[in-house]
Design a protein around this motif. Sequence first.
Motif, PDB file in Angstrom:
ATOM      1  N   THR A 153      49.212  -0.499  38.454  1.00 22.13           N
ATOM      2  CA  THR A 153      48.291   0.636  38.085  1.00 22.13           C
ATOM      3  C   THR A 153      49.202   1.904  37.810  1.00 22.13           C
ATOM      4  OG1 THR A 153      46.724  -0.366  39.606  1.00 22.13           O
ATOM      5  CG2 THR A 153      46.482   1.806  38.832  1.00 22.13           C
ATOM      6  N   LEU A 154      50.129   1.986  38.673  1.00 16.11           N
ATOM      7  CA  LEU A 154      51.025   3.151  38.662  1.00 16.11           C
ATOM      8  C   LEU A 154      52.072   3.010  37.524  1.00 16.11           C
ATOM      9  CD1 LEU A 154      50.898   5.299  41.063  1.00 16.11           C
ATOM     10  CD2 LEU A 154      53.241   4.394  42.033  1.00 16.11           C
ATOM     11  N   GLU A 155      52.410   1.854  36.939  1.00 13.08           N
ATOM     12  CA  GLU A 155      53.228   1.804  36.101  1.00 13.08           C
ATOM     13  C   GLU A 155      52.690   2.318  34.651  1.00 13.08           C
ATOM     14  OE1 GLU A 155      54.960  -2.314  35.536  1.00 13.08           O
ATOM     15  OE2 GLU A 155      55.169  -1.547  33.453  1.00 13.08           O
ATOM     16  N   ILE A 156      51.412   1.648  34.676  1.00 14.72           N
ATOM     17  CA  ILE A 156      50.792   2.053  33.175  1.00 14.72           C
ATOM     18  C   ILE A 156      50.415   3.596  33.254  1.00 14.72           C
ATOM     19  CG2 ILE A 156      48.670   1.748  31.792  1.00 14.72           C
ATOM     20  CD1 ILE A 156      48.506  -1.065  33.209  1.00 14.72           C
ATOM     21  N   SER A 157      50.026   3.998  34.484  1.00 16.35           N
ATOM     22  CA  SER A 157      49.723   5.495  34.683  1.00 16.35           C
ATOM     23  C   SER A 157      50.833   6.173  34.155  1.00 16.35           C
ATOM     24  CB  SER A 157      49.360   5.581  35.914  1.00 16.35           C
ATOM     25  OG  SER A 157      48.331   6.320  36.188  1.00 16.35           O
ATOM     26  N   SER A 158      52.106   5.993  34.770  1.00 16.15           N
ATOM     27  CA  SER A 158      53.237   7.025  34.425  1.00 16.15           C
ATOM     28  C   SER A 158      53.578   6.686  32.965  1.00 16.15           C
ATOM     29  CB  SER A 158      54.448   6.752  35.376  1.00 16.15           C
ATOM     30  OG  SER A 158      54.430   5.206  35.544  1.00 16.15           O
ATOM     31  N   ALA A 159      53.301   5.450  32.346  1.00 14.77           N
ATOM     32  CA  ALA A 159      53.683   5.564  31.144  1.00 14.77           C
ATOM     33  C   ALA A 159      52.779   6.278  29.978  1.00 14.77           C
ATOM     34  CB  ALA A 159      53.398   3.956  30.588  1.00 14.77           C
ATOM     35  N   PHE A 160      51.473   6.437  30.546  1.00 11.69           N
ATOM     36  CA  PHE A 160      50.507   7.231  29.605  1.00 11.69           C
ATOM     37  C   PHE A 160      51.254   8.960  29.991  1.00 11.69           C
ATOM     38  CE2 PHE A 160      47.393   4.009  29.113  1.00 11.69           C
ATOM     39  CZ  PHE A 160      47.071   4.245  27.816  1.00 11.69           C
ATOM     40  N   LYS A 161      51.503   9.077  31.288  1.00  7.31           N
ATOM     41  CA  LYS A 161      51.608  10.246  31.607  1.00  7.31           C
ATOM     42  C   LYS A 161      52.859  10.916  30.732  1.00  7.31           C
ATOM     43  CE  LYS A 161      49.640  11.103  36.006  1.00  7.31           C
ATOM     44  NZ  LYS A 161      49.875  10.717  37.330  1.00  7.31           N
ATOM     45  N   ARG A 162      53.741  10.002  30.396  1.00  2.00           N
ATOM     46  CA  ARG A 162      54.908  10.398  29.784  1.00  2.00           C
ATOM     47  C   ARG A 162      54.505  10.993  28.243  1.00  2.00           C
ATOM     48  NH1 ARG A 162      57.528   6.399  32.883  1.00  2.00           N
ATOM     49  NH2 ARG A 162      57.211   4.648  31.292  1.00  2.00           N
ATOM     50  N   LEU A 163      53.572  10.113  27.613  1.00  2.00           N
ATOM     51  CA  LEU A 163      53.007  10.813  26.487  1.00  2.00           C
ATOM     52  C   LEU A 163      52.462  12.009  26.533  1.00  2.00           C
ATOM     53  CD1 LEU A 163      51.242   7.364  25.519  1.00  2.00           C
ATOM     54  CD2 LEU A 163      53.392   8.314  24.543  1.00  2.00           C
ATOM     55  N   ILE A 164      52.064  12.466  27.728  1.00  4.17           N
ATOM     56  CA  ILE A 164      51.339  14.033  27.673  1.00  4.17           C
ATOM     57  C   ILE A 164      52.546  15.068  27.657  1.00  4.17           C
ATOM     58  CG2 ILE A 164      49.826  15.528  28.967  1.00  4.17           C
ATOM     59  CD1 ILE A 164      48.687  13.019  30.371  1.00  4.17           C
ATOM     60  N   PRO A 165      52.500  15.848  26.921  1.00  5.60           N
ATOM     61  CA  PRO A 165      53.337  17.059  26.936  1.00  5.60           C
ATOM     62  C   PRO A 165      53.054  17.917  28.139  1.00  5.60           C
ATOM     63  CG  PRO A 165      52.023  17.212  24.853  1.00  5.60           C
ATOM     64  CD  PRO A 165      51.499  16.179  25.729  1.00  5.60           C
ATOM     65  N   ALA A 166      54.166  18.254  28.880  1.00  4.41           N
ATOM     66  CA  ALA A 166      53.997  18.882  29.968  1.00  4.41           C
ATOM     67  C   ALA A 166      53.200  20.351  30.225  1.00  4.41           C
ATOM     68  CB  ALA A 166      55.552  19.352  30.823  1.00  4.41           C
ATOM     69  N   GLU A 167      51.910  20.114  30.296  1.00  5.15           N
ATOM     70  CA  GLU A 167      51.087  21.064  30.850  1.00  5.15           C
ATOM     71  C   GLU A 167      49.966  20.449  31.660  1.00  5.15           C
ATOM     72  OE1 GLU A 167      48.978  23.050  27.642  1.00  5.15           O
ATOM     73  OE2 GLU A 167      48.842  21.348  26.244  1.00  5.15           O
ATOM     74  N   PRO A 168      50.285  20.173  32.678  1.00  2.00           N
ATOM     75  CA  PRO A 168      49.077  19.450  33.571  1.00  2.00           C
ATOM     76  C   PRO A 168      47.809  20.560  33.987  1.00  2.00           C
ATOM     77  CG  PRO A 168      50.924  19.942  34.814  1.00  2.00           C
ATOM     78  CD  PRO A 168      51.149  20.324  33.596  1.00  2.00           C
ATOM     79  N   ASP A 169      46.819  19.942  33.548  1.00  2.00           N
ATOM     80  CA  ASP A 169      45.654  20.883  33.757  1.00  2.00           C
ATOM     81  C   ASP A 169      44.643  20.330  34.980  1.00  2.00           C
ATOM     82  OD1 ASP A 169      43.373  19.950  31.025  1.00  2.00           O
ATOM     83  OD2 ASP A 169      44.365  18.867  32.241  1.00  2.00           O
TER      84      ASP A 169
END
Lengths: 121, 711
Positions: free
Chosen positions: B112-128
Amino acid sequence: MSKKILAVDDSASIRQMVCFTLQREGYEVIEASDGRDALSKIGASAVNMVITDLHMPNMNGVELIQALRANPSFKFTPIVMLTTESHQDKKDMGKQAGATGWIVKPFKPEQLIAVVKRLLG
Amino acid sequence: MDAPKQVYREEAFELLSDLEDALIELEQQPGDLDTVNRIFRAMHTIKGSGAMFGFDEIATFTHTIETVYDLIREGKLSVDEDLISLTLRSCDQIKAMLSASEGEGQADDALTLEISSAFKRLIPAEPDDAAQNARCGISEGGEQEIDEKVEATFRIRFRPHRELFQNGTNPVPLLNELRSLGHARIICHLKDIPDLHEIDPEACYTSWDIILTTDKDDNVIRDVFIFVEHVSDIEITLIDDSNGIEEEEYKKIGEILFDRGDISLSDLENILGRQKKIGEMLVESGKARRSEVQSALVEQEHVRELRKKRVAASVGEGASSIRVASHKLDSLVNLVGELVTVQARLSQLSAQKDDTDLTLVSEEVERLVAELRDNAMGMRMLPIGTIFAKFKRLVRDLSTELGKEVNFTTSGEETELDKTVIDKLGDPLVHLIRNSIDHGIESPDARKAAGKPAEGTIRLTAEHSGAHVLISVSDDGAGLDTEAIRSKAIEKGLISPDAAMSEKDLFELILSPGFSTAKSISKVSGRGVGMDVVTSSIESFGGTVEIASVRGRGTTITLKLPLTLAIIDGLLVTISDEFFVIPLNAVVECIELSDEDRRHTHGRNLARVREEIVPYIPLREAFALGGGKPSIEQVVVTEVGERRIGFVVDKVVGQHQTVIKNMGKFLRHVDGVSGATIMGDGTVALILDINKITQQSEYMEASMNAAGHHA
C-alpha cells in the motif's frame, strides 16, 4: 408529523448512509438516484428538505437545484448539496443555482445531522 | 454484519470492475477525457464513501490516486503505460483491503505504502491536505475544540441581505444553534421593515444582534453562518473574555453604540452634555433607534452580570464551603431574631421622635437587618439532595427483601430547605417510600399480568412553589383501592356504613391513626402506624399532606412544607388589648362582624361570606379573655385543610414579620398556641395554632351536642 427529506445520490452507499442517519433521527426519507428520478418522485409529495449530490448521471445536482427553485412550491425549501469537488467552482455553481448549504464529502453522520438541524431547526 | 458497510463493499467492488474497464480503455485511447473522468469519479466515490463508512485506509490510499487523476483531467499530467499499470495494481490493492476488512486474508501494508508513494511522486509539490480539511461545512465538534474551556462573550451582528430567503434559508434555526452554544441573548431589529404597501413578502428585512457567552471559539460561531456568509453581513466581535476581573465596570451605553458604529463620537459628546438617561436621549434625538439602544443595554447587562459572577467566583475560590456546627447557626438566627425585634423598636422610636437624623440611621439599620436576616436564613438552607441519597440504599434493600423490582429516581435534589425542616423530614419520607414499595408496587408477575413493565418506578421529587417546597413520592403501582379503604374504615368505625364520601376524602382516611389496608402485615409496613405518624409530623411544622391516586396506575403523595420555620409572615390582631399572630399563609380574607350579623344567625357561630357559610370561632371566648367586645368585630377567614374557618378578633392590626420564639419548657404543652414573638415595643404576641384551635372547638361542639342529646 415527522419532516420529510429527499436524498438524491447515484451512489447507493451514500444514499443508504444518509437514509440510515436521518431515519435514526426521526426524519422520513425519500431516496432518488439522480435529478430526474428526484423530480419524478418529488412531484407527488411535499418535502421539507432536499439533500443532493452534484455529480449524477441523467440530471446533475445543479440542474436539479435550478429546476426546484423554478418551482414555486420549492422556492424556499432548504437544499443541501453534497460536494465532492476539491474545487470551489462547483460549489459556487450550486450556490448560484440556489443551494442553501453544502456538505463536503466525505462526511460523518454527525456532520450530516448538524447541517440538517441547522437548516430545518 | 453492519449493513451500510456491506453495501459499501458491494458498491466498491462494482466500481473497481468498472474502473478496470475504464483503465484498459484509457490505455488504448490515452487522450480520452471522458474515460479519465470516469476513473476520477470512481476513485472519488470509493474514497468519499470509504471515509464515511470507516474505511479510512482505503480513503487515504485512494485520495492520492484521485489527486493524480484530477491533474490528468486538468491536463497537467499525461497518461502513460506505467500509470495505467500502477493504477491497476492499486485496484487490486483496494480489493485486498476490502476483503481484509471482511476478515478474509490481510492487505500488505508495505505494498500500500509503495503504490501510494509511487503516485505521490507524480504529484507536483503542492500538498493541499490542509485545504481539504478546511473546506468542510461543519467543523468536527469535539476534535477541534481547544482543551481549556474558557468562556468568552461575543457580540454577533447578523444582518441578512434582502434575498436571504431566496436560497431556502430560515434564520431561526441559526439563532437556535447559537443559543445552543452557550448563554445567548438575541435582540431583533425591525427598523428596516417598510410600510405594508412597500413590503416584498419574499425579502428579509429583519436583522439581529446576539450577545453570546460561550466556551467555544469564534470559528465555531462563524461556522454557524457558513451557509449564509454570501447573503448576509456577519460581524463577530469579542467583547469580553474571562480575564477582565479587575475591570469592574463594563462600557457605558454610548460607548457601546459608538463602538458598533451606530452613532458617531460627536453625537455621543453632544448628547452627554445633557444629563438624562443616555439611551433615552439618543432615541429621543433620533440618533439611535430604540432597538439599537435596547440591544446595547442588553449587552451591557449581560457583560455586567457575567463580570459580577466572575468576581463572586474569584472571591469564593479556595474556600468553597466551611462546616459549621448547626447549633452555632441556630444561635446566629436567634440573635438575628433579637436584632429584628430591636430594630422594630428603633423604628417605632424614631417615628415618635420625629428626628431626621435618627430616622436616617433607623432606616439604614432596617435595611441592613433585613439583609442580614435573609443571609442568616439562607445559611440554614440545605439542598434536600443530602437526604435523598440515603433512600437509594433503602429502596434497594427493601425491594430485594420483598421480592419486587424497583427503579428509584430522584429529581430536584438542589431544592433548598431549612435545615430544621430537612432534619424532621427523614422519617416521614422513609414511611412513604416503604409504603410505596410494600403496598404500591405490585410483584413482578402481577405487573406483567397488568401489562406493565416488571420493574416498578418510584420517583422522589422536590420543587419550589412560592414560600413552600413540594416533596412528592410517586409510584406506578396498583394505586389506592377506594373500596378496601371504605370497608376498612367502616370496620374500624371511622365512618358510618352509609357515609357518602368523595374519593379525596376516602384517600385522606388512610392518614388517620390505626388505619392499614394491607391484607397481611409484612415486616416492612402494615401495622397501621405510618401514615398518621407522617401526617402529624408534617403538620407539626406547618406542612400538609396530599394524596392523589389512580387505581392501577399509581399513587402520588405530596408533602407541602414551609421554606423556613424561624420566621413567618403573620397577621397581627388584637383581642382586648392582647396581641396575637395568625400565620398569614392560612389567611384568606378579613370581614366585619356586627351585632346585627350575629342576631341574624340566631346565636350560631356562622358568617355568610359571599354566599358561603363560614363557621367562626370567637377567640375571646375560646381564650376566656375579659374586656368589653367592640360593637363591630373582625373575622379573619382562614383555610384549615380544605375548609374555611373564621376567627373572631377585636381588631386587625396588619401584616407582621414574625420571628418565632419557642415557648418555655412549662408552657410547651399549651394547646392552641404554637409560639410567641416579641413586638417592636417589647410586648409579647402569641402565635396561634389555628389547626389545634379548630380541632378543640370541634371537639367541644361535639361533646356539647352529645350532652344536649342526653338531656
